[in-house]
Design a protein around this motif. Structure first.
Motif, PDB file in Angstrom:
ATOM      1  N   MET A  33       0.349  -5.104  -5.501  1.00 34.20           N
ATOM      2  CA  MET A  33       0.068  -3.720  -5.867  1.00 34.20           C
ATOM      3  C   MET A  33      -0.835  -3.645  -7.097  1.00 34.20           C
ATOM      4  O   MET A  33      -1.710  -2.786  -7.187  1.00 34.20           O
ATOM      5  N   GLU A  34      -0.600  -4.565  -8.029  1.00 34.61           N
ATOM      6  CA  GLU A  34      -1.404  -4.565  -9.262  1.00 34.61           C
ATOM      7  C   GLU A  34      -2.846  -4.995  -9.005  1.00 34.61           C
ATOM      8  O   GLU A  34      -3.785  -4.423  -9.550  1.00 34.61           O
ATOM      9  N   LYS A  90       2.234   2.375  -3.377  1.00 28.71           N
ATOM     10  CA  LYS A  90       1.291   2.711  -4.456  1.00 28.71           C
ATOM     11  C   LYS A  90       1.550   4.107  -5.029  1.00 28.71           C
ATOM     12  O   LYS A  90       1.426   4.318  -6.233  1.00 28.71           O
ATOM     13  N   SER A  91       1.889   5.071  -4.187  1.00 27.73           N
ATOM     14  CA  SER A  91       2.101   6.438  -4.675  1.00 27.73           C
ATOM     15  C   SER A  91       3.566   6.858  -4.573  1.00 27.73           C
ATOM     16  O   SER A  91       3.890   8.040  -4.721  1.00 27.73           O
ATOM     17  N   VAL A 105      -2.767   5.053   2.001  1.00 32.23           N
ATOM     18  CA  VAL A 105      -1.362   5.061   1.573  1.00 32.23           C
ATOM     19  C   VAL A 105      -0.512   5.806   2.595  1.00 32.23           C
ATOM     20  O   VAL A 105       0.551   5.339   3.010  1.00 32.23           O
ATOM     21  N   ILE A 163       0.838  -1.208   0.000  1.00 29.74           N
ATOM     22  CA  ILE A 163       0.000   0.000   0.000  1.00 29.74           C
ATOM     23  C   ILE A 163       0.869   1.253   0.000  1.00 29.74           C
ATOM     24  O   ILE A 163       0.606   2.208  -0.734  1.00 29.74           O
TER      25      ILE A 163
END
Length: 338
Positions: free
Chosen positions: A295-296, A269-270, A306, A266
């Protein structure tokens, strides 16, 4: 010594009698928590103690029990809570005496009475106060309490309060007392009268390291505009998730051992490519592939989730730094690690 009243005995004599009364097994456990000079002093006093009356033993044990009880009450609910309970069980004069002994030895901090208060309730008391008053109060609270409160203030006040905490140095006890009166509590008699150091850059860094990331970003952006030099000083002492790239490979590997795979997926992700590379390069190929797959398949993730996952990882990093297992470069000059 048998005829001596408890009030005639010194602290070291009382401690020696207490240890004698408790017996060797329990006393040896207490010795483990004392400094060498304290052990030497107590050992000498115990050796010089000849006879102790049962009445003296009982008096010392009772005094010790009262102090332990007061410490427990303070830990549970703060000074005012302890005072209230002790007055009911010991009477007003005795309660004042016991609290007095503790506050002198514990050096009770100002605003102790609100350190056990729920942050949301405390916010109702102080949110409309002047930013300088709020900054003073937050400087004496735990970083967790302060983080919740500063995060709930309106954005304009957040940066102002943060700046005032960072720039605070020494505060007169008279000012502290006045602020305490505003909060309608009677703690003035228990407050150390010496000037007390509160606030400073380290204080606001600890708070900013605890608040949610959106609050942290807003405050830092505002400070960079109003006080760029102060913002630089604060940033040099802070550690944010993206700073993980400044850690060496061994440190990153140590951090990842204490991080849950789900939190890591998580958090990334960013994350930018540099952070992802630093992480994946320190995972086994199998685990890196598994994290990427997670993640996908997890789909879109709320920004709040996040940020929370990233904060968990940052907390792990800070904990490992505190224990000395990893070293974080804080900037501001070369650091020598041996």
């Amino acid at each position: 010594m048998a005829k001596q009243a408890s009030s005639d005995l010194t602290g070291i004599q009382k401690a020696a009698i207490l240890l004698i009364t408790l017996g060797p097994e329990k006393s040896s456990q207490i010795f483990k928590h004392l400094k060498e000079e304290e052990i030497e002093e107590l050992t000498l006093e115990i050796a010089n103690t000849r006879s102790i009356s049962n009445q003296t033993k009982e008096t010392i044990l009772e005094e010790f029990y009262e102090v332990c009880l007061a410490q427990q009450y303070i830990a549970e609910g703060g000074i005012s809570y302890a005072k209230e309970l002790l007055e009911k069980s010991l009477g007003q004069e005795k309660a004042k005496e016991v609290i007095g002994k503790l506050t002198a030895s514990l050096q009770v901090r100002p605003f102790e009475f609100i350190r056990k208060t729920d942050a949301s309730q405390l916010l109702n008391f102080i949110q409309d106060e002047h930013p300088q008053t709020i900054a003073l109060i937050l400087s004496y609270l735990s970083s967790g309490q302060s983080a919740q409160i500063i995060g709930a203030l309106n954005p304009e006040k957040q940066a102002d309060v943060a700046k005032r905490i960072a720039q605070m140095d020494r505060t007169s006890p008279d000012v502290i007392k006045e602020v305490e009166k505003v909060l309608e509590r009677k703690l003035a008699s228990l407050v150390n009268q010496d000037y007390t150091i509160a606030g400073g850059v380290d204080a606001i860094v600890e708070i900013l390291n605890t608040v949610d990331r959106s609050t942290e970003k807003h405050i830092m952006e505002a400070l960079e505009i109003d006080e760029p030099e102060l913002a630089d000083e604060i940033r040099r002492k802070m550690f944010v998730f993206e700073d993980i790239i400044t850690l060496d490979d061994r440190s990153i590997q140590r951090v990842l051992r204490d991080v849950e795979n789900n939190d890591l997926a998580i958090a990334l992700k960013s994350a930018n490519d540099n952070v992802k590379s630093a992480i994946f390069n320190n995972l086994s190929k199998r685990l890196a592939a598994m994290i990427k797959e997670d993640m996908e398949f997890m789909g879109p993730v709320r920004l709040k989730d996040v940020e929370e996952a990233q904060q968990k990882i940052v907390n792990v990093i800070r904990k490992l730094e505190d224990s000395g297992e990893i070293v974080i470069s804080r900037g501001g000059g070369d650091e020598i690690v041996v």
